[in-house]
Each structure stands twice: as C-alpha cells, then as structure tokens.
Scaffold this motif. Structure first.
Motif, short mmCIF file in Angstrom:
data_model
loop_
_atom_site.label_atom_id
_atom_site.label_comp_id
_atom_site.label_asym_id
_atom_site.label_seq_id
_atom_site.Cartn_x
_atom_site.Cartn_y
_atom_site.Cartn_z
N LEU A 67 0.73 -1.46 -0.08
CA LEU A 67 -0.12 0.73 0.22
C LEU A 67 0.91 1.31 0.14
O LEU A 67 1.23 1.73 -0.64
N ARG A 68 1.97 1.24 0.75
CA ARG A 68 2.25 2.33 1.17
C ARG A 68 3.45 2.83 -0.47
O ARG A 68 3.40 3.75 -0.91
N ARG A 69 3.77 1.50 -1.15
CA ARG A 69 4.39 1.83 -2.43
C ARG A 69 3.77 2.66 -3.29
O ARG A 69 3.88 2.89 -4.43
N TYR A 70 2.04 1.91 -3.42
CA TYR A 70 1.40 2.17 -4.52
C TYR A 70 0.96 3.97 -4.17
O TYR A 70 0.97 4.89 -4.94
N TYR A 71 0.69 4.61 -2.70
CA TYR A 71 0.19 5.83 -2.41
C TYR A 71 1.86 6.07 -2.53
O TYR A 71 1.76 7.92 -2.73
N ASP A 72 2.97 6.21 -2.26
CA ASP A 72 4.21 6.50 -2.25
C ASP A 72 4.69 6.73 -3.80
O ASP A 72 5.45 8.05 -3.82
N GLU A 73 4.71 5.84 -4.44
CA GLU A 73 5.12 6.08 -5.84
C GLU A 73 4.27 5.24 -6.61
O GLU A 73 5.49 6.08 -7.68
N GLY A 74 3.00 5.02 -7.02
CA GLY A 74 2.40 5.10 -7.84
C GLY A 74 2.85 3.24 -8.17
O GLY A 74 2.27 3.44 -9.03
N LEU A 75 3.57 2.81 -7.99
CA LEU A 75 3.63 1.22 -8.42
C LEU A 75 2.65 0.18 -7.81
O LEU A 75 2.23 0.29 -6.61
N TYR A 76 2.61 -0.22 -8.41
CA TYR A 76 1.70 -1.22 -8.15
C TYR A 76 2.08 -2.61 -9.11
O TYR A 76 2.03 -2.44 -10.44
N PHE A 77 1.00 -4.23 -9.02
CA PHE A 77 0.89 -4.86 -9.72
C PHE A 77 0.13 -5.28 -10.74
O PHE A 77 -1.35 -4.28 -9.91
N SER A 78 -0.11 -5.70 -11.65
CA SER A 78 -1.70 -5.16 -12.68
C SER A 78 -1.70 -6.84 -12.81
O SER A 78 -1.50 -7.98 -12.00
N PRO A 79 -3.03 -6.84 -13.06
CA PRO A 79 -3.79 -8.18 -13.04
C PRO A 79 -2.13 -9.06 -14.77
O PRO A 79 -2.71 -10.39 -13.42
N ALA A 80 -2.18 -8.78 -15.12
CA ALA A 80 -1.09 -9.50 -15.82
C ALA A 80 -0.01 -10.42 -13.99
O ALA A 80 0.27 -11.88 -15.16
N ASP A 81 0.76 -9.41 -13.82
CA ASP A 81 1.17 -10.14 -12.54
C ASP A 81 0.68 -11.28 -11.56
O ASP A 81 1.60 -11.77 -12.00
N ALA A 82 -0.58 -10.87 -11.80
CA ALA A 82 -1.25 -12.20 -10.89
C ALA A 82 -2.10 -13.70 -11.94
O ALA A 82 -2.97 -14.78 -11.17
N ALA A 83 -1.67 -13.23 -13.14
CA ALA A 83 -2.70 -13.95 -13.85
C ALA A 83 -1.99 -15.62 -13.82
O ALA A 83 -2.48 -16.99 -13.84
N ASN A 84 -0.75 -15.44 -14.18
CA ASN A 84 0.05 -17.22 -13.30
C ASN A 84 -0.87 -18.11 -12.07
O ASN A 84 -0.98 -18.90 -12.00
N THR A 85 -0.21 -16.92 -11.05
CA THR A 85 -1.49 -18.11 -9.81
C THR A 85 -2.47 -18.13 -10.34
O THR A 85 -3.24 -19.11 -10.02
N MET A 86 -3.30 -17.23 -10.81
CA MET A 86 -4.94 -17.19 -11.01
C MET A 86 -4.66 -18.84 -11.56
O MET A 86 -6.02 -19.63 -11.71
N ARG A 87 -4.60 -18.55 -12.88
CA ARG A 87 -4.54 -20.00 -14.30
C ARG A 87 -3.43 -21.37 -13.28
O ARG A 87 -4.91 -22.14 -13.56
N ALA A 88 -3.15 -20.83 -12.67
CA ALA A 88 -2.85 -22.55 -11.20
C ALA A 88 -3.75 -23.00 -10.26
O ALA A 88 -3.86 -24.27 -10.35
N VAL A 89 -4.59 -21.81 -9.55
CA VAL A 89 -5.43 -21.95 -8.76
C VAL A 89 -7.02 -22.20 -9.41
O VAL A 89 -7.13 -23.51 -9.20
N PHE A 90 -7.38 -22.25 -10.57
CA PHE A 90 -7.99 -23.19 -11.57
C PHE A 90 -8.25 -24.06 -12.18
O PHE A 90 -8.67 -24.83 -11.99
N ALA A 91 -6.57 -24.72 -12.33
CA ALA A 91 -5.94 -25.86 -12.91
C ALA A 91 -6.33 -26.28 -11.86
O ALA A 91 -6.26 -27.50 -11.88
N MET A 92 -5.62 -25.96 -10.75
CA MET A 92 -6.25 -26.60 -9.03
C MET A 92 -6.95 -27.25 -9.31
O MET A 92 -7.45 -28.16 -8.35
#
Length: 157
Positions: free
Chosen positions: A116-141
């Motif tokens: 949260l601090r990284r987002y508000y202080d630096e404007g940096l964030y994780f995009s949906p693409a960053d979570a794509a591999n994990t979500m694909r793995a969850v659905f496959a599991m």
C-alpha cells in the motif's frame, strides 16, 4: 472460498514468482477437519510442474490447530533457500527478515502495508497480468482436484 483461494494463494504466488511460470498441476483437495463447519476445502495438496522443467510440492491447510506461518523451501544443487518465520534463510543463515505487521497475526509480515505504501508513495502496483500465472494455477488446481488429481495444463495465449 477455501484454503487455496483465501489463505494459500499468497504462498502459491510467491512459489511461482521465485521458481518461474507454472505449466501444469495435479491436485487433490478435501474438507478434513472443518467438515460441517465450512463448505469448501480445508486442505489442498498439489504437484506443480514449472515451464523451466522443475517440479514442486504444494500443501496448505486451514484445519491446523495452531496459527502456523507459511513455509517455502527451494532445494538447489549447492544449497537450500527457506522462507520461514518471516525470514529468508540461505544455507541455514538468515539473509533477510520482515517486520511483523502492526495489526494482525505476526506471520502476516508487513507485506500488505508495504504494498500500500509503495502504491501511494511511488505509484507502483502489481497489474492483473502479474497475478495471471497464479490465478491460472488456482483454476487448474480446482479442475484437477475435481477430476481425481488428473494433470491439468495451464492455458496461455
């Protein structure tokens, strides 16, 4: 949601981040110790196949009677890296430690607050693409577990 999507998703995400994209999984899930209390899985185990040819074992439960912190171990040819007790250990020596969260359970670390601090202080964030591999793995599991542990390959474009 059960243990995989609610609690263990962060450990699965870290596992994929450290070891590379997940290619396929074989998984089993069940409701062992919380049957009659929750309607979803309280335990998940999986064999994970990575695109780089490596393999991993994943196990998670929220039916454990203690507040157990995540444990992640990567065995290399010449050493072992472990994440446990909010610390990164390399060959038995602490290399980095996280600060416990101001609120919540100690094993949560300070990750959420730092993000949260990284987002508000630096404007940096994780995009949906960053979570794509994990979500694909969850659905496959989930798919694999529904089909008695059949190997399921993750879909990529």
């Amino acid at each position: 949601g059960g243990v995989l999507i609610n609690q263990a998703i962060h450990t699965l995400d870290l596992m994929g981040y450290l070891t590379g994209e997940i290619e396929a999984v074989r998984a089993r899930m069940d409701n062992f110790s919380l049957d009659g209390i929750i309607d979803v899985e309280d335990a998940c185990m999986a064999h994970i196949y990575f695109k780089n040819g490596h393999e991993g074992i994943f196990y998670a439960t929220n039916g454990y009677k203690e507040n157990s912190a995540p444990f992640l171990e990567i065995v290399f040819e010449n050493g072992i890296a472990r994440y446990m007790e909010n610390s990164l250990w390399i060959n038995g020596h602490i290399e980095a430690e996280d600060v416990p969260a101001a609120v919540g359970k100690a094993y949560w670390g300070s990750g959420h607050e730092k993000l949260l601090r990284r987002y508000y202080d630096e404007g940096l964030y994780f995009s949906p693409a960053d979570a794509a591999n994990t979500m694909r793995a969850v659905f496959a599991m989930y798919e694999s577990a529904e089909d008695k542990g059949r190997m399921v390959r993750l879909l990529y474009k």
